[in-house]
Design an enzyme around this catalytic site. Structure first.
Site, PDB file in Angstrom:
ATOM      1  N   SER A  14       0.816  -1.212   0.000  1.00 59.85           N
ATOM      2  CA  SER A  14       0.000   0.000   0.000  1.00 59.85           C
ATOM      3  C   SER A  14       0.851   1.265   0.000  1.00 59.85           C
ATOM      4  O   SER A  14       0.564   2.211  -0.751  1.00 59.85           O
ATOM      5  CB  SER A  14      -0.942  -0.003   1.205  1.00 59.85           C
ATOM      6  N   TYR A  52      -4.039  -4.139  -2.266  1.00 59.59           N
ATOM      7  CA  TYR A  52      -3.724  -3.339  -1.082  1.00 59.59           C
ATOM      8  C   TYR A  52      -4.437  -1.981  -1.047  1.00 59.59           C
ATOM      9  O   TYR A  52      -4.687  -1.458   0.036  1.00 59.59           O
ATOM     10  CB  TYR A  52      -2.217  -3.115  -0.986  1.00 59.59           C
ATOM     11  N   LYS A 109      10.443   0.531   7.647  1.00 59.38           N
ATOM     12  CA  LYS A 109      10.620   0.822   9.077  1.00 59.38           C
ATOM     13  C   LYS A 109      10.871  -0.480   9.821  1.00 59.38           C
ATOM     14  O   LYS A 109       9.984  -1.042  10.460  1.00 59.38           O
ATOM     15  CB  LYS A 109       9.380   1.532   9.618  1.00 59.38           C
ATOM     16  N   GLY A 137       7.750   8.557   8.717  1.00 60.84           N
ATOM     17  CA  GLY A 137       6.835   9.520   9.301  1.00 60.84           C
ATOM     18  C   GLY A 137       5.465   8.925   9.515  1.00 60.84           C
ATOM     19  O   GLY A 137       5.228   7.747   9.216  1.00 60.84           O
ATOM     20  N   ALA A 141      -1.011   4.861   4.183  1.00 61.29           N
ATOM     21  CA  ALA A 141      -1.181   4.940   2.732  1.00 61.29           C
ATOM     22  C   ALA A 141      -2.612   5.303   2.327  1.00 61.29           C
ATOM     23  O   ALA A 141      -2.825   6.094   1.404  1.00 61.29           O
ATOM     24  CB  ALA A 141      -0.775   3.613   2.094  1.00 61.29           C
ATOM     25  N   LYS A 192       8.786   2.510  16.995  1.00 61.07           N
ATOM     26  CA  LYS A 192       7.360   2.815  17.222  1.00 61.07           C
ATOM     27  C   LYS A 192       6.464   1.634  16.873  1.00 61.07           C
ATOM     28  O   LYS A 192       5.369   1.476  17.437  1.00 61.07           O
ATOM     29  CB  LYS A 192       6.964   4.083  16.468  1.00 61.07           C
ATOM     30  N   ARG A 256      -0.926  -1.945  10.986  1.00 58.80           N
ATOM     31  CA  ARG A 256      -0.850  -3.403  11.016  1.00 58.80           C
ATOM     32  C   ARG A 256      -0.379  -3.901  12.379  1.00 58.80           C
ATOM     33  O   ARG A 256      -0.876  -4.917  12.883  1.00 58.80           O
ATOM     34  CB  ARG A 256       0.097  -3.897   9.921  1.00 58.80           C
ATOM     35  N   ASN A 257       0.581  -3.203  12.972  1.00 62.40           N
ATOM     36  CA  ASN A 257       1.103  -3.625  14.270  1.00 62.40           C
ATOM     37  C   ASN A 257       0.039  -3.492  15.356  1.00 62.40           C
ATOM     38  O   ASN A 257      -0.090  -4.348  16.231  1.00 62.40           O
ATOM     39  CB  ASN A 257       2.339  -2.797  14.615  1.00 62.40           C
ATOM     40  N   VAL A 280       2.971  -7.653   6.196  1.00 60.93           N
ATOM     41  CA  VAL A 280       4.034  -7.729   7.189  1.00 60.93           C
ATOM     42  C   VAL A 280       3.819  -6.684   8.274  1.00 60.93           C
ATOM     43  O   VAL A 280       3.640  -5.503   7.995  1.00 60.93           O
ATOM     44  CB  VAL A 280       5.415  -7.512   6.531  1.00 60.93           C
TER      45      VAL A 280
END
Length: 339
Positions: A14, A52, A109, A137, A141, A192, A256-257, A280
């Protein structure tokens, strides 16, 4: 008038698609590479990345291909939007076809599995002498392509790289700030992701805003302690790539995290949560690497230890929370601008 360039974006996710659309919208000849030939062909034919970013048209200047060499050949700039687990492989395969003096920009990241190397390190190792930058940053998306006002940071040791990327990406709704602190920006972007997992868990078990604020601010304290121990400038973490991205990622289910943490908080096994996301979540792998490095350096990171205990040591969440609340009560703010 801004110079028009030939630019490649490696990665079919994405964010890679959103960046490709911005670049193409600024009039540049844009090539987007996807590893999967069937997906690349479908995106090129349908003129959208339905996998995506469904419903978002690809700009007419974006050409999608699964031919890596053709994608990067004669490009002045290459953005690498590849998960950390495959990042080195893709860069290594593309290296022989890269134009001399090409600018390489990582948007990933994460930290390379099996070591403690950031993506800029990988770029320098695989393409010696390359002009390298990193982009990081608070940049979801879906909001970028919806033209929500967004800002990001490009970091490079070379000022001309920052200027070039600012020109290439700037639009009416996308603003690009610059930084010289490549290490600090990459470290912030990787760290983060970890804390988004714990705020997702917290949301799943029904905590309030007091708790969310506690988690975000203590996450920042841990990030700054860790940055200091590694020799990075802790103050880089109060910018867009640090606290900006931390607040965003820890407060939204677009992350996602965060979604992985939420599912684990609901009682799903980690493996199932990852499979359900379908993309991921870099923070899962990063937890292991940061926990190991923090223990090695003797850095106090109770939240990292707690997340590790829940994800990989099968510790019950209530037990971990009780341990966190009974831990040492240290200084609130560990850094000062006073001389």
């Amino acid at each position: 008038m801004t110079q028009k360039n030939t630019i490649a974006v490696l990665g079919g996710g994405s964010f890679g698609t959103a960046i490709a659309n911005i670049i193409a919208g600024n009039g540049h000849d844009t090539r987007q590479w996807m590893r999967n030939a069937d997906k690349a062909a479908k995106c090129q034919e349908a003129r959208e990345n339905s996998f995506y970013l469904p419903g978002v048209p690809l700009h007419e200047n974006v050409q999608v291909t699964s031919d890596l060499q053709a994608a990067v050949q004669d490009c002045e700039i290459v953005f690498v939007a590849i998960p950390s687990s495959s990042f080195r492989e893709v860069v290594r395969l593309s290296a022989p076809s890269l134009q001399e003096n090409c600018i390489l920009v990582s948007t990933t990241k994460g930290i390379e599995p099996g070591g403690f190397k950031f993506m800029s390190n990988v770029l320098h190792e695989e393409v010696p002498g390359a002009r390298v930058g990193v982009l990081s940053g608070p940049n979801f998306a879906k909001e970028i392509v919806a033209n929500h006002y967004t800002a990001t940071v490009v970091a490079s040791e070379q000022e001309d790289v920052c200027r070039t990327i600012q020109q290439v990406l700037h639009s009416d709704t996308f603003r690009v700030y610059s930084s010289e602190d490549v290490f600090g920006v990459e470290l912030a972007g990787s760290l983060k992701n970890i804390y988004a997992i714990v705020t997702g868990m917290a949301a799943a078990i029904g905590v309030g805003q007091n708790t969310n604020s506690l988690l975000i601010t203590r996450s920042l304290a841990e990030m700054m302690r860790f940055a200091d121990a590694l020799g990075a400038d802790p103050m880089s973490l109060i910018g867009l790539a640090g606290v900006g991205d931390l607040i965003l990622t820890c407060s939204s289910d677009l992350s996602r995290n965060y979604r992985v943490g939420y599912m684990v908080g609901q009682g799903k096994p980690l493996e199932q949560a990852i499979a359900d996301i379908g993309q991921v979540a870099e923070g899962v792998n990063t937890v292991k690497l940061i926990k190991h490095k923090a223990d090695e350096l003797g850095v106090y990171m109770p939240l990292v230890s707690a997340i590790h205990a829940i994800l990989f040591e099968k510790c019950p969440i209530p037990e971990v929370i009780k341990g966190l609340m009974s831990g040492a009560q240290t200084f609130d703010v560990a850094y000062s601008v006073k001389n």
